[in-house]
Design an enzyme around this catalytic site. Structure first.
Site, short mmCIF file in Angstrom:
data_model
loop_
_atom_site.label_atom_id
_atom_site.label_comp_id
_atom_site.label_asym_id
_atom_site.label_seq_id
_atom_site.Cartn_x
_atom_site.Cartn_y
_atom_site.Cartn_z
CE LYS A 49 24.76 33.92 30.62
NZ LYS A 49 25.71 32.96 29.99
C1 PLP Z 1 25.31 32.33 28.70
C2 PLP Z 1 26.40 31.81 27.88
C3 PLP Z 1 26.18 31.55 26.39
C4 PLP Z 1 24.94 31.65 25.80
O1 PLP Z 1 24.63 33.02 25.53
P1 PLP Z 1 22.89 33.33 25.28
O2 PLP Z 1 22.99 34.75 25.24
O3 PLP Z 1 22.25 32.65 26.53
O4 PLP Z 1 22.59 32.80 24.05
C5 PLP Z 1 27.33 31.02 25.83
N1 PLP Z 1 28.62 30.68 26.17
C6 PLP Z 1 28.72 31.15 27.65
C7 PLP Z 1 30.22 30.84 28.09
C8 PLP Z 1 27.94 31.64 28.48
O5 PLP Z 1 28.18 31.82 29.73
#
Ligand code: PLP
Length: 471
Positions: A117
């Protein structure tokens, strides 16, 4: 100006088109839909070939510029992208690691909070400040988190001149690493609120604040959750970065993506819509396998959420799926609104066979339970000595199950193993170490207020602390 230079439209067709800066600051469209580009930028093979050899920040600036045409921040984009990725702890930013014949891991955990993110949110934080400075405005970001969004959102906003951020988490229900990544941030514009309750209670409080029009206007409420288009845009970059290293534009690459809200994998879809040669998009799920049931059998049916070792994917309704649905339904906003309503009311997505086949021509899905996740983490460790986090393990197993032929498959490693030390230790017998920049995380002082689930108290707290409230 007669209209936005690069228009975005709502997936529900009931909101006027808007320019990049407006959708950056507002997030959700007024009709409840999500913003998508009216048309995708076009990359031809020469465009892609010309990007080989660019730095990650340089590539980000090239890719984002057309999406931001008309933005107050676009002229400064190269510098903003440079600053956004300057603090990442690997010179390649998103290094690609060969794992075994044709399978690669793309490490997306070199940002400040060790999850993918950061790649979009670090850029979004810089874009927020640039656009707000040009407009002479401030915003107040309010969010709820069960784990990874909170730290990445706070890291994106901490110390920014025009932003204050209030992040709610359920008291005692996040991991210690996740909590400390929020509460040890020293900047005065960061406010952590531990709510006596569940993640749903936190979300209810956030919704109550957004439903209060007077408050909304007074403090300029804003959000950093994954429905914000700018996050999808920022994520398109690493798909291109990886594909160029495994042979694009001459050779297509497939991607396997550990998936929760569908925001990450939708960015892969966006890259393909612009012209990146993509073979398959493989959606990895844990025991919460609603997306697997959809891609395998056209059966998107809501069941309860099961807690797993990969908590960031413990989701039933993936909000960004609506963006794909919009294209599957030929960009008919009224049809999207009706389909989503039927899904919410009846618990099952009504989608005809032909639309579903269009989705499965590109997407596939596979799911893995906790036992399988531990086994995958252990197998990788035994074969390669490498520790992977539980989310990445789900993506990797999905890649193995769904790949076809010799086409390269890039598995997105969405979190650093040290973010989930208990699961990693259980699988490998060794406790993963935090990277140097977080090594003293457990000694740093924490700042956080604790509150009951009380909208009036939270509103008072925001009004007392948000700089936007002081005008
Ligand atoms: C947020 C997250 C996901 C999921 O990602 P999306 O964009 O919501 O599908 C997967 N793995 C980790 C480690 C995350 O922090």
């Amino acid at each position: 100006m007669t209209g936005p230079a690069f228009p975005y439209i709502s997936t529900r067709g009931g909101a006027p088109p808007a320019g990049f800066d407006d959708i950056l600051l507002s997030g959700l469209a007024r009709d409840g839909g999500l913003y998508v580009p009216d048309a995708w930028p076009v990359w031809i093979a020469d465009t892609l070939a010309g990007w080989r050899g660019l730095s990650y920040a340089g590539l980000a600036a090239e890719i984002c510029a057309p999406f931001m045409a008309g933005s107050a921040a676009v002229a400064d984009l190269p510098g903003l992208a440079e600053s956004a990725y300057a603090g990442f702890d690997d010179p390649a930013v998103a290094p690609l690691v060969p794992l075994e014949d044709g399978l690669y891991l793309q490490e997306l955990f070199h940002g400040p909070t060790l999850a993918f993110k950061d790649y979009a949110l670090q850029l979004v934080g810089h874009l927020f400040d640039a656009v707000l400075a040009a407009r002479g405005e401030r915003i107040t970001v309010v969010g709820a988190t069960s784990g990874d969004t909170g730290p990445a959102g706070i890291a994106a906003c901490a110390g920014r001149e025009a932003i204050d951020i209030f992040m709610l988490h359920p008291a005692g229900r996040t991991s210690e690493v996740q909590r400390r990544q929020m509460t040890t941030v020293p900047d005065g514009n960061v406010f952590n609120v531990a709510v006596d309750g569940t993640f749903d209670d936190c979300q209810d409080l956030v919704k109550a604040l957004f439903a209060d029009d007077a408050l909304r206007d007074r403090v300029n409420l804003s959000a950093v959750n994954s429905i914000n288009w700018a996050r999808v845009m920022g994520q398109i970059v690493y798909y291109v970065h990886a594909a160029l290293q495994v042979g694009a534009p001459g050779r297509p690459a497939s991607f396997a993506v550990p998936t929760g809200n569908f925001g990450n994998v939708f960015a892969g879809y966006g890259a393909r819509q612009c012209g990146l040669p993509v073979g398959r998009l493989i959606v990895g799920s844990n025991a919460n396998d609603i997306l697997t049931r959809f891609f395998r059998h056209n059966a998107m049916e809501i069941r309860g959420v099961t807690p797993t070792l990969s908590p960031s994917m413990d989701i039933q309704v993936s909000s960004n799926f609506e963006r794909l649905l919009f294209d599957l339904l030929d960009r008919d906003g009224a049809a999207v609104a009706a389909t989503i309503r039927a899904f919410r009311d009846g618990g099952r997505l009504p989608l005809d066979e032909e639309c579903w086949r269009r989705a499965t021509a590109l997407f596939d899905g596979a799911s893995l339970d906790d036992e399988g996740t531990i086994a995958e983490m252990r197998a990788v460790y035994e074969r390669t000595g490498r520790q992977i986090d539980p989310h990445t393990a789900v993506g990797l197993a999905a890649a193995r199950e769904c790949r076809s032929g010799s086409e390269p498959v890039v598995v997105l490693a969405t979190a650093h193993p040290a973010k989930f030390p208990d699961a990693v230790e259980r699988a490998t017998g060794r406790r993963p170490k935090l990277p140097d920049h977080l090594a003293d995380l457990h000694e740093r002082p924490e700042r956080c207020v604790t509150m009951a689930k009380d909208t009036a108290r939270l509103t008072d707290y925001v009004l007392a602390n948000a700089r936007a409230a002081r005008g």
